[in-house]
Design a protein around this motif. Structure first.
Motif, PDB file in Angstrom:
ATOM      1  N   GLN A 199       0.853  -1.190   0.000  1.00 33.12           N
ATOM      2  CA  GLN A 199       0.000   0.000   0.000  1.00 33.12           C
ATOM      3  C   GLN A 199       0.881   1.229   0.000  1.00 33.12           C
ATOM      4  O   GLN A 199       2.018   1.189   0.467  1.00 33.12           O
ATOM      5  CB  GLN A 199      -0.915   0.012   1.226  1.00 33.12           C
ATOM      6  N   ILE A 200       0.342   2.322  -0.498  1.00 30.52           N
ATOM      7  CA  ILE A 200       1.139   3.549  -0.514  1.00 30.52           C
ATOM      8  C   ILE A 200       1.090   4.264   0.827  1.00 30.52           C
ATOM      9  O   ILE A 200       1.900   5.141   1.098  1.00 30.52           O
ATOM     10  CB  ILE A 200       0.704   4.481  -1.668  1.00 30.52           C
ATOM     11  N   MET A 201       0.145   3.886   1.690  1.00 30.79           N
ATOM     12  CA  MET A 201       0.086   4.447   3.044  1.00 30.79           C
ATOM     13  C   MET A 201      -0.476   3.417   4.010  1.00 30.79           C
ATOM     14  O   MET A 201      -1.167   2.478   3.616  1.00 30.79           O
ATOM     15  CB  MET A 201      -0.762   5.711   3.078  1.00 30.79           C
ATOM     16  N   GLU A 225     -12.405   5.579   3.243  1.00 33.56           N
ATOM     17  CA  GLU A 225     -12.704   7.013   3.253  1.00 33.56           C
ATOM     18  C   GLU A 225     -14.201   7.255   3.386  1.00 33.56           C
ATOM     19  O   GLU A 225     -15.010   6.568   2.762  1.00 33.56           O
ATOM     20  CB  GLU A 225     -12.182   7.635   1.962  1.00 33.56           C
ATOM     21  N   ALA A 226     -14.577   8.260   4.200  1.00 30.70           N
ATOM     22  CA  ALA A 226     -15.976   8.649   4.359  1.00 30.70           C
ATOM     23  C   ALA A 226     -16.060  10.159   4.524  1.00 30.70           C
ATOM     24  O   ALA A 226     -15.089  10.807   4.928  1.00 30.70           O
ATOM     25  CB  ALA A 226     -16.587   7.956   5.573  1.00 30.70           C
ATOM     26  N   GLY A 257     -10.476   8.892   6.944  1.00 38.72           N
ATOM     27  CA  GLY A 257      -9.972   7.801   6.116  1.00 38.72           C
ATOM     28  C   GLY A 257      -9.419   8.373   4.827  1.00 38.72           C
ATOM     29  O   GLY A 257      -9.537   9.574   4.551  1.00 38.72           O
ATOM     30  N   ASN A 258      -8.792   7.538   4.019  1.00 41.15           N
ATOM     31  CA  ASN A 258      -8.205   8.051   2.780  1.00 41.15           C
ATOM     32  C   ASN A 258      -8.238   6.962   1.705  1.00 41.15           C
ATOM     33  O   ASN A 258      -7.507   5.976   1.787  1.00 41.15           O
ATOM     34  CB  ASN A 258      -6.772   8.523   3.022  1.00 41.15           C
ATOM     35  N   GLY A 259      -9.094   7.189   0.702  1.00 38.66           N
ATOM     36  CA  GLY A 259      -9.267   6.216  -0.361  1.00 38.66           C
ATOM     37  C   GLY A 259      -8.037   6.005  -1.213  1.00 38.66           C
ATOM     38  O   GLY A 259      -7.942   5.011  -1.945  1.00 38.66           O
ATOM     39  N   GLU A 315      -1.547  11.482  -6.309  1.00 35.40           N
ATOM     40  CA  GLU A 315      -2.741  10.738  -5.891  1.00 35.40           C
ATOM     41  C   GLU A 315      -3.992  11.234  -6.601  1.00 35.40           C
ATOM     42  O   GLU A 315      -5.029  11.485  -5.976  1.00 35.40           O
ATOM     43  CB  GLU A 315      -2.919  10.837  -4.366  1.00 35.40           C
ATOM     44  N   VAL A 316      -3.916  11.385  -7.924  1.00 33.70           N
ATOM     45  CA  VAL A 316      -5.026  11.971  -8.659  1.00 33.70           C
ATOM     46  C   VAL A 316      -6.282  11.117  -8.506  1.00 33.70           C
ATOM     47  O   VAL A 316      -6.217   9.891  -8.418  1.00 33.70           O
ATOM     48  CB  VAL A 316      -4.689  12.149 -10.155  1.00 33.70           C
ATOM     49  N   ARG A 317      -7.409  11.786  -8.447  1.00 29.66           N
ATOM     50  CA  ARG A 317      -8.700  11.102  -8.377  1.00 29.66           C
ATOM     51  C   ARG A 317      -9.314  10.969  -9.770  1.00 29.66           C
ATOM     52  O   ARG A 317     -10.428  10.496  -9.910  1.00 29.66           O
ATOM     53  CB  ARG A 317      -9.631  11.865  -7.426  1.00 29.66           C
TER      54      ARG A 317
END
Length: 346
Positions: free
Chosen positions: A52-54, A65-66, A83-85, A140-142
């Protein structure tokens, strides 16, 4: 302020952990660096296929993430997210940063760790299969995955440093096979990530956009600082991604409803990128200009000498995550480089 670019940063990014480890090693903090390396190895836990990156600070992997829509957010910047998606994103550059940190530990005399060497080889085996895939990249582009040039460059770094480890005799691996892989990645980037007409590398393959992460190309040794493609890239970024006060944006967002990152709105100058620019200016011989930019950046610090993630040129204030390791680490690196280049007498 008032925008939607709000993320939960209460985690440990492998990228940030690795570059922090590198700066600790460069400044003589061996014990702290050794502790960071042990955390890094525990978090990855021998499973690079599922890297994982984190992670949570105790190595937690589930960081869903929420949005908390009943909260107004800091200065009415919403939504508030927990959280972080991005934890599930593919960010190929992380493999390069982790490998670079492990390599630097080896080079600076950190006690040998056989598992660290084994991990490096496993990371390269993963990259062998996946380096040609698009990813979400360092920012970390979405938005949609792309073939980000910086990600490919850092994949090259991972292979290059592992070759050096094998050549030193401290690991066994297929040297010639890895050398071919390194050459393949280098050739691919130079053919597909470089705009000959504008003499600059681009954010991603086939793109016309620039990206400040390209400033790392000479710093990681992908090309020498005097290469015309490096100089052209530095000058293009300075021309197209600078704010009026000379600081550097990560990539273009101005006037885009939804740009490369899949998000509306703008952001401030990214301080790490501005330090990278100072580094590059020094590397291409523009030392006085580099020193002036460095000193302008130092002047942004608060009364405790701390920096946030970004500088808002309109509001004239620090914004974003605070304090931000990703701003302080390049401050250290730029100070070391400028001192070595003669910009300061120390």
């Amino acid at each position: 302020m008032g925008g939607v670019r709000n993320w939960d940063y209460r985690y440990t990014w492998l990228r940030d952990a690795a570059i922090t480890l590198s700066s600790l090693l460069r400044t003589g903090y061996r014990e702290e660096a050794r502790a960071w390396r042990e955390w890094l190895l525990r978090a990855v836990a021998g499973d690079p296929e599922n890297l994982q990156i984190m992670y949570g600070i105790a190595g937690e992997r589930e960081l869903g993430e929420a949005e908390l829509d009943w909260l107004p957010g800091y200065e009415n910047s919403s939504p508030v997210r927990v959280g972080n998606g991005a934890a599930s994103q593919l960010q190929l550059d992380v493999y390069g940063e982790v490998t670079e940190a492990l390599h630097l530990g080896h080079m600076t005399g950190l006690a040998r760790n056989d598992y660290a060497s084994l991990l490096q080889l496993k990371l390269i085996r993963y990259l062998e299969k996946h380096w040609q895939e698009p990813d979400e990249g360092i920012w970390e582009v979405r938005g949609p995955r792309r073939h980000f040039v910086h990600s490919k460059v850092m994949a090259w770094v991972a292979v290059d440093r592992t070759i050096k480890l094998i050549e030193s005799g401290d690991a066994d691996g297929p040297l010639e096979e890895f050398k071919r892989l390194r050459d393949d990645i280098h050739r691919d980037v130079c053919e597909k990530g470089y705009d000959k007409e504008r003499n600059t590398f681009t954010q991603s393959y086939g793109s016309k956009e620039l990206d400040a992460s390209l400033l790392l190309i000479p710093q990681v040794g992908f090309l020498p600082p005097d290469d015309k493609r490096v100089i052209g890239t530095v000058e293009a970024i300075q021309r197209e991604l600078s704010t009026p006060d000379g600081f550097i944006l990560r990539y273009p967002t101005e006037g885009q409803d939804e740009g490369v990152d899949g998000l509306p709105g703008d952001e401030g100058a990214f301080l790490a990128c501005s330090f990278w620019m100072a580094d590059d200016l020094a590397m291409i011989g523009r030392v006085d200009e580099a020193r002036k930019l460095f000193e302008k950046l130092l002047a942004l610090r608060n009364d405790l000498g701390l920096l946030a993630e970004e500088w808002d040129p309109r509001l004239k204030r620090q914004v974003g995550n605070f304090p931000q390791a990703f701003s302080h680490v390049p401050l250290i690196d730029t100070a070391l480089r400028l001192t070595a280049s003669g910009a300061y007498g120390g």
